[in-house]
Each structure stands twice: as C-alpha cells, then as structure tokens.
Design an enzyme around this catalytic site. Structure first.
Site, mmCIF file in Angstrom:
data_model
loop_
_atom_site.group_PDB
_atom_site.id
_atom_site.type_symbol
_atom_site.label_atom_id
_atom_site.label_comp_id
_atom_site.label_asym_id
_atom_site.label_seq_id
_atom_site.Cartn_x
_atom_site.Cartn_y
_atom_site.Cartn_z
ATOM 1 N N GLU B 109 -60.616 40.389 -20.540
ATOM 2 C CA GLU B 109 -61.295 41.560 -19.980
ATOM 3 C C GLU B 109 -61.668 41.412 -18.513
ATOM 4 O O GLU B 109 -61.723 42.394 -17.779
ATOM 5 C CB GLU B 109 -62.545 41.910 -20.792
ATOM 6 C CG GLU B 109 -62.249 42.452 -22.187
ATOM 7 C CD GLU B 109 -62.116 41.368 -23.232
ATOM 8 O OE1 GLU B 109 -62.079 40.178 -22.868
ATOM 9 O OE2 GLU B 109 -62.060 41.707 -24.436
ATOM 10 N N PHE B 171 -73.228 42.446 -35.501
ATOM 11 C CA PHE B 171 -72.028 41.733 -35.071
ATOM 12 C C PHE B 171 -71.490 42.348 -33.783
ATOM 13 O O PHE B 171 -71.296 43.550 -33.698
ATOM 14 C CB PHE B 171 -70.962 41.789 -36.175
ATOM 15 C CG PHE B 171 -69.668 41.126 -35.762
ATOM 16 C CD1 PHE B 171 -69.632 39.761 -35.500
ATOM 17 C CD2 PHE B 171 -68.503 41.867 -35.617
ATOM 18 C CE1 PHE B 171 -68.449 39.153 -35.097
ATOM 19 C CE2 PHE B 171 -67.323 41.254 -35.214
ATOM 20 C CZ PHE B 171 -67.291 39.901 -34.957
ATOM 21 N N GLN B 172 -71.256 41.523 -32.790
ATOM 22 C CA GLN B 172 -70.743 41.934 -31.482
ATOM 23 C C GLN B 172 -71.615 42.983 -30.797
ATOM 24 O O GLN B 172 -71.130 43.829 -30.058
ATOM 25 C CB GLN B 172 -69.291 42.408 -31.582
ATOM 26 C CG GLN B 172 -68.380 41.263 -31.989
ATOM 27 C CD GLN B 172 -66.908 41.548 -31.788
ATOM 28 O OE1 GLN B 172 -66.474 42.688 -31.853
ATOM 29 N NE2 GLN B 172 -66.133 40.508 -31.544
ATOM 30 N N LYS B 221 -69.999 53.256 -31.367
ATOM 31 C CA LYS B 221 -68.789 53.586 -32.127
ATOM 32 C C LYS B 221 -68.899 54.922 -32.860
ATOM 33 O O LYS B 221 -67.961 55.706 -32.901
ATOM 34 C CB LYS B 221 -68.495 52.457 -33.121
ATOM 35 C CG LYS B 221 -67.198 52.682 -33.890
ATOM 36 C CD LYS B 221 -66.787 51.467 -34.688
ATOM 37 C CE LYS B 221 -65.417 51.721 -35.317
ATOM 38 N NZ LYS B 221 -64.959 50.541 -36.071
ATOM 39 N N MET B 548 -61.854 24.363 -0.514
ATOM 40 C CA MET B 548 -63.009 24.796 0.265
ATOM 41 C C MET B 548 -64.233 23.958 -0.081
ATOM 42 O O MET B 548 -65.044 23.623 0.792
ATOM 43 C CB MET B 548 -63.269 26.290 0.033
ATOM 44 C CG MET B 548 -64.305 26.873 0.959
ATOM 45 S SD MET B 548 -63.882 26.653 2.692
ATOM 46 C CE MET B 548 -63.176 28.229 3.103
HETATM 47 C C1 LIG Z 1 -65.568 31.808 -10.088
HETATM 48 C C2 LIG Z 1 -65.903 30.914 -8.961
HETATM 49 N N1 LIG Z 1 -66.357 29.683 -9.201
HETATM 50 C C3 LIG Z 1 -66.645 28.843 -8.172
HETATM 51 C C4 LIG Z 1 -66.495 29.255 -6.884
HETATM 52 C C5 LIG Z 1 -66.841 28.311 -5.721
HETATM 53 N N2 LIG Z 1 -65.635 28.004 -4.946
HETATM 54 C C6 LIG Z 1 -65.360 28.635 -3.770
HETATM 55 S S1 LIG Z 1 -63.911 28.144 -3.118
HETATM 56 C C7 LIG Z 1 -63.629 27.069 -4.371
HETATM 57 C C8 LIG Z 1 -62.373 26.245 -4.399
HETATM 58 C C9 LIG Z 1 -61.163 27.082 -4.585
HETATM 59 O O1 LIG Z 1 -60.060 26.270 -4.868
HETATM 60 P P1 LIG Z 1 -58.612 26.848 -4.721
HETATM 61 O O2 LIG Z 1 -58.479 28.106 -5.458
HETATM 62 O O3 LIG Z 1 -57.636 25.777 -5.081
HETATM 63 O O4 LIG Z 1 -58.518 27.214 -3.190
HETATM 64 P P2 LIG Z 1 -58.484 26.260 -1.908
HETATM 65 O O5 LIG Z 1 -59.845 26.271 -1.311
HETATM 66 O O6 LIG Z 1 -58.080 24.907 -2.371
HETATM 67 O O7 LIG Z 1 -57.480 26.893 -1.021
HETATM 68 C C10 LIG Z 1 -64.684 27.089 -5.275
HETATM 69 C C11 LIG Z 1 -64.757 26.233 -6.470
HETATM 70 C C12 LIG Z 1 -66.042 30.585 -6.684
HETATM 71 N N3 LIG Z 1 -65.903 31.093 -5.466
HETATM 72 N N4 LIG Z 1 -65.723 31.382 -7.729
#
Ligand SMILES: Cc1ncc(C[n+]2csc(CCOP(=O)(O)OP(=O)(O)O)c2C)c(N)n1
Ligand SMILES: [Mg+2]
Lengths: 167, 646
Positions: B109, B171-172, B221, B548
């Site tokens: 979803e 439920f749900q 529902k 990052m």
């Molecule tokens: C759902 C979610 N969880 C955690 C984060 C924190 N976060 C920001 S950038 C990042 C790393 C992203 O890794 P990747 O997709 O491999 O991109 P890269 O920076 O390596 O290009 C994280 C964990 C986020 N933005 N969104």
C-alpha cells in the site's frame, strides 16, 4: 504573552480533536479549553488560552484558521474583551475557620453552594486571576482550612461592544 | 439496481434485463460498459440511461459502494492505485462491475500512495488510492505523509470495519482518521452511506484547491453494502463555509513588491514548488525575464524556471550550488515565490540573507513569517499574484525616468558580474569526462543520463546522495519533470512514483535515479511494473552503502560508519530484476557507462523496464554542503575546501 483564542468551528465529530491535535503536534501549549455548541447547533464555540510571543500566537492563529472545520478565530486579548471562568472549590473547615472561609467567599463575591458539617463548596465566577487570588486567600487561612478539591471551567470570553465573532 | 420516479416504474426483471415503462414510452435496459443502456421500443433506439434519468428528472439508485466508484468516475478519475482486503471488498466489487476507471494493483500500500503521488505531481491531477482497513490503512501512512509535506493533491479511500464494530478493537480495525490526522489536509469518516457522493466531492475540492494536500475518506464496510441503495446525484452543490482558500492577492502588496523590485540592486528570485503547483510557469518566465534577475530554485521548484536558462543559478540550500547560495547571502531583495523557507534551504534562519528585504508569496498564510519574517507578504494563487506583479511591473516601469532605468540596468549588470564570478570559481562542472579503469563518479552517471535522454525525461528519485546528484546534474527545463520527496525525504518513493508518472504519461521517457538502499525499500513493485507493462528505466547509483548517512558519519562522527553499510550482502540486481521478468545491466567501469545508458534507452528497450546497476565511487560526497548553523555563504565545497566565515 497570554492569548485567549475564540474559535468558531463546525459542530462535527472530529473537529475538536483536530484542534487539540494541532496543539500537540506543533508543541503549542493549551492552558485552558472550553467548548460547547452555540445557539446555532451547527456551530461550536471554543475558547482556548495559551501563551507565547507575538509571532507564535500569530502562527497558532494561522494554523487554526487552516483547519478546514474552523470558521473563524480571534485573539480576544488583542482588543477589549470580557473573560470569565467558573471555579468550584471544596474546603475542609472546622471551628473558627468556617467563618474565615465564609468571609473570604463574601469578599470575593463567591457563593457557598454546598455545606456539610466540616466542608464548604464555594462557587466563584470571574477572570482567571481573581480565581487564583481566591484560592491563595483560602489557603492562607492556616492549618484549619484544607483545600480538598478544585475544579475550574477554563476561560470563556467575548469581545466588548460591537466586536463579534461570527460566521 | 432499482429506479424510483414519479413517471416511471419498474415492470419486470429478467436476467440482465430490466423492463421499465410509463405512458409515453416503454423500454428495457441492461448493464453494459458500466453504464446502463436503455433500449426503447419506439422512437430513439437507445440512449444512456443516465442521460434519460436527467432528461426525465429521475434519480438513480445506487449502493454506497457503487456511489463511491461512480463519484470517482464523475470526478474524471483515470486510475485507482490500490490493494484489496475485507473491509474494501464491496468497493472492489463495484470496481469489477465497471470499466471506466482502471485499478492498478500494487504489491504494498505504501507504493500505491507513492504511485498516486507521482501521477499527481507529473499530471497536476489528483491521485487516488484505495486500501483496506487496519494494515492496509497504516501501510498507506508514509505515502500520505510524503504527499502532505510536499502539498500534493491526493484522495485516499480506506475501508473501515462496519459501523457497529467501530471502537470494539475488531479484526483489522484501526482509527485511520486519528492515525492520519497530523499528515492530511483533511479527512472524512462516512457516517451514513447517503453522504458518500457529497464527501467525495468535498474531498476532491479540498485536495486540489488552495494549498493542495492529501484527503482521507474512511469508509465503514456496511456503508458500501450492495443490498441498500440510495439516490445518486453528483451534481448537487455542497457547502463548505469554513473553507475559503485565498485566490487573489492584495494589490497594495503587489505594488509594494514591484516598487521594491525596481529599487533593488541585487535581487534574486527564490522559487519553490508552489509555482509548479499553481501552474504559473509562463507568468514566472515572463516576470523573471522582464526583471533580468537570477533564479535560485528549491529542490521542489526545479523546472518551474528552465534549468538551462542563463538566468538560472540552479538549486539553493544544503546541497545547492555555490552561486545560488552566495546570491542568497549577498542579495538585497529576496523574491520568494511559492517557497517556504525550509530549514534545508535557509540553514540558520538568523543569518539568512542578512542584507535583504524579503518579499514572500505563498498560497498558505501560515507559511508567511513562519521561519523568516518578510516585509512584503503576498497571499494568493501563484498564477494570479505573479501575473499581477508582472503587469504592475510594466506599469511602474513606464513611470520611471530614463536615468532611473539606466542606473538600475548598470547595477544589475554589476550583480551579474559577481554572480558569474561565483559560478566560474566554484560552479558545478557539467563536463565531467569518464576516466577508463576508474570508478564511476555518480555525478557523471547523472550527466550521462541527461545527455542520453536529451534532458527530456521525467526523473523520479529517492533519498540520499543519488537524489542530490540527480538534482544538481540533471537540468529540468519544464515543471513536473522532477519528481521527488522533498519534505519528508522518503526512501522508497522513487520506483513507485516513476510508475505513477508512467501511468499518467504513457509514451514518455521515465527514469528513476535511485540508490540501492532506497530501491530495496519498495522493489516488490517490479512485479507491478511487469503486470502493467511499465517501461521505466531505473538508474541505480550503487555505492554499496547508505551513502548519505555515511557522508554525515564521515564529516561529523570521525568516519565511524555505524550501520550504514551492507556491501557484503547486496543482491545481484541484474539477476534480481530478471527474476521479476525485466532486463538489467551492471556497469562498473567508466568506459562502459555511455554504452550501457544508450542501450537502456534504445529502441530495443522501448517497451521494457531496464535496470542499470551503476557501481559508483563509494567514497564520493555531495558538495557543496551547508555548514551546520551557518549562513548560506558557509559551505563545504570539497573534502578540503570551505567557503564563508564559519
Ligand atoms: C524511509 C527512510 N528511512 C531512513 C532515511 C534516512 N536516510 C536518508 S538518506 C539514507 C541513505 C540512502 O541510501 P541509498 O538509497 O543507497 O542512497 P545513497 O545515499 O547511497 O545514494 C538514509 C538511510 C530516509 N530518508 N528514509
Ligand atoms: Mg547507496
């Protein structure tokens, strides 16, 4: 800065929770909150007191106004207004002290609305600071008087004169 | 199906046919194409029964479930992105019995909400989501919050347990209205089936007007029960006395804004996503060109003004260009249009544009003076306000003396000299060359993508370094081409958003620039891509890490890479996408990059999803980077260089 916000909102299920949720979500504090339907049953009127600097109060008002169910909001404190709060206080008082409590109630124009042999319940209506003062005054009567319970309604208010909050 | 009308009466029912008649005409009708065709015995041969209902002043009787779907049809909805479950089954049955709206069956979803979001961002039309109660509803929350933070119009319909079970921990059962409250523009709970058309109508109105945003409709529902029918009339007007979004701005403020623009020596336009939402591209372009001032764009505003235009400074903010951030610091007039002074833009708001007067236009009064005080505030629809500024500008320009005009032109030219100097000193290098045998620079991968797609693709992205590289190195000349989660920063957004874009623009080239971490958050949607034949091109900037996060750990935590790597356990993405029925290619040498990218976008792959797994230099950082707590001039420019006073 203290603000008394008067809010007119749709009298619909969920509307109040949006207002309260907004305050929680954005870390605005609510000091008092009262709400009830108005003479037009499709509308509720809510009075809320909060504190913050000018910017914060302005932001709170704008965020409230953004809620779909909010029709209008004003800060009563930004102009002349009247405000009232209801206080019920139950005290234990025996002997000499019973007279003291009654006298204090008279001075503050309170009414004794329930009596037992060792308690009084006093009702007082007025601006919040008057109620504060009364509670203090009662407390100063020494060991013979004990405050058992305090309930306050929260502030209700209106603008003075032609200042009207309407749809 | 039943009909009530004073003039008509239902005579008989025989299988698929219903016989009706009155004194003037008699006929039979049957379900067909989701509509009911009336076949007359005399006169006209057939007519849409709906039309007949209108002509004869009759009302149609529909169940709650059917009313819900018919309302969506009447709103002009093309797609519903959704996933079925117990509480939504009456609604799903109503979907089955019609053909006007296509339902896209996702695999999670959250992805449905991102798809609807991508569809909305790229087309400007509201996205529609349908989920079941409980886990279906909670799974949708991340996508709703994503849309909320970026003000994306969306209507999310959630099934709910029957009314008599609400509050019993059935439920749900989950309190969807409660859970979603902080992240919706508004929400409705259906209390009576008869309210459904009115609620849908209000939901679409609220989602798409003013500052747009997601609206949730919680549908118990039993209110969709096929056994009970109600009068359906979508043309009924609704009243919303408490909701009146601003449209026209204040003319006095417009005049003041123009006077300030004409006074300014070093003006800069600071343009955000609001301009895109307002479809104000043309007015913005006309205004900017008339004034001749530079444009700094937010992450959300990219494309509102053409990225390749000489007046464009590119993106500003945390990873904005040197010239854009320096311009913001030195300017004497910030003209903020549809931007909200996000903390990722302003850095320390106390040090923001210290020499500048600020004009702030936004449709949302609450955005004004929220973070940074403005001297001139313009609340209203972006298109209206920008047009008003433009025409007032023309008027005031005429009243100026030749001397005034000349001296302003001179000041502006000095300003441009300064801007071009910054650009030359530390601007991004868009002519990177591949170095054979070396690790691929992620910036080069984006630059190659830009070249191969001729700058004309829709590009969605996820969150991380790859997102910033995409924003910096792909130039967007048109609005609604750059699709990314700016406000919430939702990893896992990119793929499903690209899918929604592709659904909304079937023939278009759609690329998703992602990172391996983000991609793995919603990669199950590869299966949905196969089902609906979505030929998305996924460019995976694979640095084998949460890049990052790692960058921050490098810069602020002494290089302690706490939980930011999984390089030993990455899947082989080529095999992975093949298992899902798509094609993939892995590139790790810079000399192979061009060919791989060309192949991905070649005629051969026109109708296929292609996954390009680009192994990029894992040590690369995103620069410039704002220095925490500093002014906008305070930036780290490379691993060895900083700017500004911090
Ligand atoms: C759902 C979610 N969880 C955690 C984060 C924190 N976060 C920001 S950038 C990042 C790393 C992203 O890794 P990747 O997709 O491999 O991109 P890269 O920076 O390596 O290009 C994280 C964990 C986020 N933005 N969104
Ligand atoms: Mg990565």
């Amino acid at each position: 800065m203290r603000a008394i916000l008067a809010v007119l909102l749709e009298n619909e299920a969920g509307a109040l929770s949006r207002v309260v949720g907004l305050f929680a979500q954005r870390h605005y504090n609510i000091e008092t909150l009262t709400v009830a339907p108005t003479e037009d049953l499709t509308l509720s009127r809510l009075t809320l007191t909060t504190t913050g600097d000018e910017d914060r109060i302005a932001q709170i008002i704008k965020q409230l106004d953004k809620l779909v169910e909010v029709i209008s909001v004003i800060n009563l404190c930004s102009d002349e207004h009247v405000e009232r709060e209801l206080l019920l206080v139950k005290v234990r008082a025996e002997g000499e002290a019973r007279q003291e409590v009654k006298r204090s109630a008279d001075i503050f124009r309170g009414q004794i609305i329930d009596v037992t042999s060792d308690t009084y319940t006093v009702q007082l209506v007025g601006p919040s600071n008057k109620l504060d003062a009364f509670i203090l005054a009662i407390g100063e009567n020494g060991a013979e008087v004990t405050i058992l319970e305090v309930v306050r309604s929260g502030v209700s208010g209106m603008g003075r004169g032609n200042r009207v909050l309407s749809v | 199906m039943s009909i009530t009308a004073n003039k008509w009466q239902l005579n008989d029912e025989d299988g698929d046919f219903f016989y009706i008649g009155n004194s003037e005409c008699e006929g039979r009708f049957r379900r067909d194409d989701g509509y009911v065709h009336l076949v007359f015995r005399q006169g006209r041969k057939s007519a849409l029964l709906i039309q007949v209902f209108r002509d004869w002043n009759m009302t149609e009787m529909l169940s709650g479930g059917d009313m819900l779907i018919r309302s969506l049809q009447d709103e002009g909805v093309e797609y519903i992105f959704g996933y079925p479950g117990g509480s939504a089954l009456h609604i799903y049955d109503a979907i089955f019995r019609q053909q006007k709206i296509e339902h896209i069956l996702v695999r999670h979803e959250q992805a449905a909400t991102h798809m609807a979001d991508g569809y909305a961002r790229s087309t400007g039309q509201p996205g529609v989501v349908l989920v079941t109660s409980g886990p279906g509803a909670t799974n949708a929350i991340t996508g709703i919050a994503t849309a909320y933070m970026d003000s994306i119009p969306m209507v999310v319909i959630a099934g709910q347990v029957p009314r008599d079970l609400i509050g019993t921990d059935a439920f749900q059962e989950t309190d969807m209205v409660g859970i979603s409250r902080p992240v919706v523009k508004h929400s409705f709970m259906v209390r009576d089936a008869s309210e459904i058309p009115g609620i849908v109508k209000k939901a679409f109105h609220i989602a798409t007007t003013g500052r747009p945003g997601p609206v949730v409709i919680d549908v118990p529902k039993d209110t969709t029960d096929p056994a009970e029918t109600f009068e359906y009339d979508y043309s009924k007007p609704f009243s919303l006395r408490s909701y009146r979004p601003a449209y026209e701005g204040d003319m006095d403020q417009v005049k003041a804004a123009v006077a300030a623009i004409l006074e300014a020596k070093r003006p800069v336009f600071y343009v955000g996503g609001g301009v895109i939402q307002a479809n104000a591209k043309e007015s913005l372009r006309a205004l900017v060109r008339a004034v001749g001032a530079p444009v700094a764009s937010t992450l959300m505003g990219l494309g509102a003004y053409p990225g390749t235009d000489e007046l464009s400074l590119g993106m500003l903010g945390m990873h904005g260009t040197y010239e854009a951030n320096m311009a913001m610091d030195e300017t004497d007039l910030v003209i903020a249009l549809g931007a909200r002074f996000d903390d990722r833009v302003t850095n320390n708001p106390d040090k923001f544009s210290p020499k500048a007067k600020i004009i702030h236009m936004d449709i949302d009064p609450a955005s004004i003076n929220k973070i940074v005080d403005s001297q001139i505030a313009l609340v209203g629809d972006g298109q209206w306000v920008i047009e008003a500024i433009w025409s007032e500008y023309q008027t005031q320009l005429k009243q100026r003396s030749a001397h005034q005009t000349d001296s302003q032109a001179e000041q502006l030219s000095d300003w441009w000299q300064q801007l071009n100097g910054w650009r030359k000193d530390h601007g991004l290098n868009h002519n990177l060359k591949p170095e054979p045998g070396k690790a691929i620079l992620p910036q080069l991968a984006v630059q190659t993508l830009y070249r191969v797609t001729k700058g004309d693709a829709f590009v969605s992205s996820d969150v991380g370094q790859h997102q910033m590289f995409a924003a910096q190195y792909y130039h967007f000349d048109e609005p609604r081409r750059w699709i990314n989660s700016g406000g919430l920063g939702t990893m896992g957004f990119g793929l499903p958003a690209a899918m929604g874009v592709q659904m909304g623009s079937p023939g278009a080239v759609v690329a998703c620039v992602t990172g391996e971490g983000s991609f793995m958050m919603n990669m199950q949607e590869l299966s949905t891509c196969l089902q609906y034949g979505l030929p998305i091109k996924i460019i995976n900037l694979n640095n084998q890490a949460l890049g990052m996060v790692k960058q921050w750990q490098d810069m602020q935590y002494g290089g302690r890479h706490s939980q930011s790597s999984y390089s030993d356990s990455l899947p082989d993405f080529k095999t992975l996408v093949e298992a899902f029925g798509h094609v993939g290619i892995k590139v790790s040498d810079a000399s192979e990059l061009d060919a791989a990218m060309e192949w991905a976008f070649s005629e051969e792959n026109k109708n296929r999803l292609v996954f390009v797994d680009v192994w990029v230099d894992p040590h690369e950082h995103v620069y410039p980077m704002a220095i925490k707590g500093g002014a906008m001039r305070d930036m780290i420019l490379s691993k060895t260089q900083t700017s500004g006073g911090a």
